[in-house]
Write a protein that holds these residues in place. Structure first.
Motif, mmCIF file in Angstrom:
data_model
loop_
_atom_site.group_PDB
_atom_site.id
_atom_site.type_symbol
_atom_site.label_atom_id
_atom_site.label_comp_id
_atom_site.label_asym_id
_atom_site.label_seq_id
_atom_site.Cartn_x
_atom_site.Cartn_y
_atom_site.Cartn_z
ATOM 1 N N PRO A 13 -88.539 12.383 13.915
ATOM 2 C CA PRO A 13 -89.446 12.365 12.774
ATOM 3 C C PRO A 13 -89.079 13.544 11.784
ATOM 4 O O PRO A 13 -89.219 13.406 10.530
ATOM 5 N N LEU A 14 -88.662 14.930 12.535
ATOM 6 C CA LEU A 14 -88.537 15.909 11.524
ATOM 7 C C LEU A 14 -87.296 15.770 10.545
ATOM 8 O O LEU A 14 -87.264 15.966 9.606
ATOM 9 N N MET A 15 -86.203 15.087 11.155
ATOM 10 C CA MET A 15 -85.065 14.876 10.205
ATOM 11 C C MET A 15 -85.510 13.778 9.255
ATOM 12 O O MET A 15 -84.854 13.840 8.310
ATOM 13 N N THR A 16 -86.165 12.737 9.737
ATOM 14 C CA THR A 16 -86.623 11.787 8.664
ATOM 15 C C THR A 16 -87.501 12.277 7.678
ATOM 16 O O THR A 16 -87.524 12.223 6.380
ATOM 17 N N ALA A 17 -88.312 13.353 7.805
ATOM 18 C CA ALA A 17 -89.139 14.146 6.971
ATOM 19 C C ALA A 17 -88.048 14.944 6.022
ATOM 20 O O ALA A 17 -88.337 14.951 4.856
ATOM 21 N N PHE A 18 -87.149 15.648 6.343
ATOM 22 C CA PHE A 18 -86.005 16.446 5.521
ATOM 23 C C PHE A 18 -85.465 15.394 4.797
ATOM 24 O O PHE A 18 -85.098 15.522 3.377
ATOM 25 N N ALA A 19 -84.899 14.298 5.250
ATOM 26 C CA ALA A 19 -84.077 13.239 4.283
ATOM 27 C C ALA A 19 -84.949 12.710 3.328
ATOM 28 O O ALA A 19 -84.683 12.257 2.237
ATOM 29 N N VAL A 21 -87.697 14.333 1.876
ATOM 30 C CA VAL A 21 -87.833 15.416 1.080
ATOM 31 C C VAL A 21 -86.680 15.451 0.061
ATOM 32 O O VAL A 21 -86.863 15.442 -1.084
ATOM 33 N N GLY A 22 -85.540 15.244 0.654
ATOM 34 C CA GLY A 22 -84.153 15.099 -0.226
ATOM 35 C C GLY A 22 -84.056 14.441 -0.969
ATOM 36 O O GLY A 22 -83.791 14.395 -2.108
ATOM 37 N N PHE A 23 -84.360 13.222 -0.408
ATOM 38 C CA PHE A 23 -84.435 11.916 -1.598
ATOM 39 C C PHE A 23 -85.421 11.949 -2.648
ATOM 40 O O PHE A 23 -85.132 11.722 -3.886
ATOM 41 N N ILE A 24 -86.703 12.633 -2.410
ATOM 42 C CA ILE A 24 -87.804 12.921 -3.514
ATOM 43 C C ILE A 24 -87.166 13.888 -4.443
ATOM 44 O O ILE A 24 -87.584 13.646 -5.656
ATOM 45 N N ILE A 25 -86.704 15.139 -3.977
ATOM 46 C CA ILE A 25 -85.940 15.870 -4.973
ATOM 47 C C ILE A 25 -85.170 15.423 -5.863
ATOM 48 O O ILE A 25 -84.970 15.701 -6.990
ATOM 49 N N TRP A 26 -84.135 14.543 -5.193
ATOM 50 C CA TRP A 26 -83.263 13.963 -6.107
ATOM 51 C C TRP A 26 -83.608 13.020 -6.965
ATOM 52 O O TRP A 26 -83.267 13.319 -8.122
ATOM 53 N N VAL A 27 -84.714 12.376 -6.662
ATOM 54 C CA VAL A 27 -85.167 11.474 -7.602
ATOM 55 C C VAL A 27 -85.955 12.197 -8.783
ATOM 56 O O VAL A 27 -85.944 11.974 -9.908
ATOM 57 N N SER A 28 -86.617 13.355 -8.340
ATOM 58 C CA SER A 28 -87.598 14.214 -9.105
ATOM 59 C C SER A 28 -86.636 14.909 -10.206
ATOM 60 O O SER A 28 -86.927 15.099 -11.511
ATOM 61 N N HIS A 40 -89.872 20.762 -14.983
ATOM 62 C CA HIS A 40 -89.172 20.990 -13.808
ATOM 63 C C HIS A 40 -89.339 19.929 -12.601
ATOM 64 O O HIS A 40 -90.374 19.534 -12.540
ATOM 65 N N GLY A 41 -88.187 19.841 -12.051
ATOM 66 C CA GLY A 41 -88.167 18.869 -10.953
ATOM 67 C C GLY A 41 -89.145 19.037 -9.915
ATOM 68 O O GLY A 41 -89.728 18.404 -9.339
ATOM 69 N N SER A 42 -89.378 20.311 -9.636
ATOM 70 C CA SER A 42 -90.203 20.805 -8.629
ATOM 71 C C SER A 42 -91.649 20.302 -8.753
ATOM 72 O O SER A 42 -92.376 19.844 -7.912
ATOM 73 N N ALA A 43 -91.981 20.335 -10.109
ATOM 74 C CA ALA A 43 -93.420 19.742 -10.475
ATOM 75 C C ALA A 43 -93.270 18.439 -10.263
ATOM 76 O O ALA A 43 -94.651 18.085 -9.780
ATOM 77 N N GLY A 49 -95.127 13.859 -4.073
ATOM 78 C CA GLY A 49 -95.625 14.379 -2.687
ATOM 79 C C GLY A 49 -97.325 14.163 -2.548
ATOM 80 O O GLY A 49 -97.833 13.562 -1.603
ATOM 81 N N LEU A 50 -98.015 14.632 -3.762
ATOM 82 C CA LEU A 50 -99.466 14.610 -3.434
ATOM 83 C C LEU A 50 -99.745 12.922 -3.764
ATOM 84 O O LEU A 50 -100.798 12.610 -3.097
ATOM 85 N N ILE A 51 -99.099 12.298 -4.391
ATOM 86 C CA ILE A 51 -99.353 10.761 -4.276
ATOM 87 C C ILE A 51 -99.262 10.047 -2.889
ATOM 88 O O ILE A 51 -99.812 9.242 -2.444
ATOM 89 N N LEU A 52 -97.841 10.257 -2.436
ATOM 90 C CA LEU A 52 -97.712 9.882 -0.838
ATOM 91 C C LEU A 52 -98.753 10.464 0.165
ATOM 92 O O LEU A 52 -99.270 9.413 0.902
ATOM 93 N N ALA A 53 -99.331 11.698 -0.232
ATOM 94 C CA ALA A 53 -100.406 12.019 0.629
ATOM 95 C C ALA A 53 -101.329 11.189 0.405
ATOM 96 O O ALA A 53 -102.274 10.902 1.581
#
Length: 253
Positions: A13-19, A21-28, A40-43, A49-53
């Motif tokens: 699960p931790l590796m899945t979480a990192f993967a 987040v990486g995908f979300i950052i790439w899209v962002s 900025h992409g971080s925003a 992330g808030l929507i997914l939560a």
């Protein structure tokens, strides 16, 4: 094949979480290019992330957002305090002390004044919406300082989970606002030097917001703003649950 992939993702699960987040950052960051990097992409990533939560919480009826979904349970660790604190501290590496000294008294004054004003504004907003208990006012005021100070204050004073959640929400709104507005206001405000970035970090306080906003302005300024913003967070964690609460207790207790 699909079952094999699902089993592998659930088993680690931790590796899945990192993967994820990486995908979300790439899209962002792809979406950020559509705004010519003004947003900025971080925003964008934080908003996603808030929507997914929210979706995770609504779907499962749980209290931990997307990590309540079995496939994404690794977010419980990845989003925990250990990695969060490591990320905050790491942003300050690379800063040169001789540049930070140029901020001098101005940086220290900005930090104290900003933390005081943020607490006052947050406490006043809490009072206006019916949260008149000094504990609630201090907690929401702490959240206005940063979304880390709010929970720390609430835990120290025994605030309810509802009030702590509100304090986090206040801090997240502030963080996103700083991320988005910094690139637009940087030049008019003279935010072009390390010393100015250090003062700005002490003035705004939100480490994630300052770092992302400065990254969209000039990446070289990030360590200086992030360092004083990190001090701001620590300062708030010390002062708001103690002095801030005692002042509010004297006024409204």
């Amino acid at each position: 094949m699909i079952e094999l992939i699902n089993t592998s993702l659930t088993k680690y699960p931790l590796m899945t979480a990192f993967a994820t987040v990486g995908f979300i950052i790439w899209v962002s960051y792809l979406l950020a290019k559509l705004t010519n990097n003004r947003v900025h992409g971080s925003a964008i990533a934080i908003v996603i992330g808030l929507i997914l939560a929210y979706v995770g919480g609504i779907t499962t009826g749980g209290k931990k957002g997307i990590s309540d979904v079995a496939l994404f349970s690794g977010f419980a660790l990845m989003g925990g305090s250990m990695l969060r604190d490591f990320a905050i501290v790491s942003t300050a590496f690379g800063a040169r002390l001789d540049e930070l000294k140029k901020a001098g008294l101005a940086g220290a004054v900005a930090l104290v004044v900003s933390a005081t004003l943020a607490t006052m504004i947050g406490a006043a907003a809490a009072y206006a919406f019916g949260y008149t208990d000094p504990v609630d006012m201090a907690t929401i005021g702490g959240g206005t300082v940063t979304f880390i100070v709010g929970p720390v204050t609430g835990a120290a004073l025994g605030a309810s989970s509802e009030v702590i959640a509100l304090s986090v929400a206040a801090g997240v709104v502030k963080s996103i606002a700083v991320m988005i507005l910094t690139p637009f206001l940087a030049k008019p405000a003279g935010l072009t030097t390390p010393a100015a970035a250090a003062v700005y970090g002490g003035l705004m306080g939100t480490t994630s917001g300052v770092a992302a906003g400065l990254a969209a302005t000039d990446p070289k300024l990030v360590p200086y703003g992030a360092l004083t913003a990190t001090f701001y967070t620590g300062f708030g964690c010390l002062v708001v649950p103690s002095i801030g609460y005692m002042v509010l207790l004297a006024l409204f207790g």
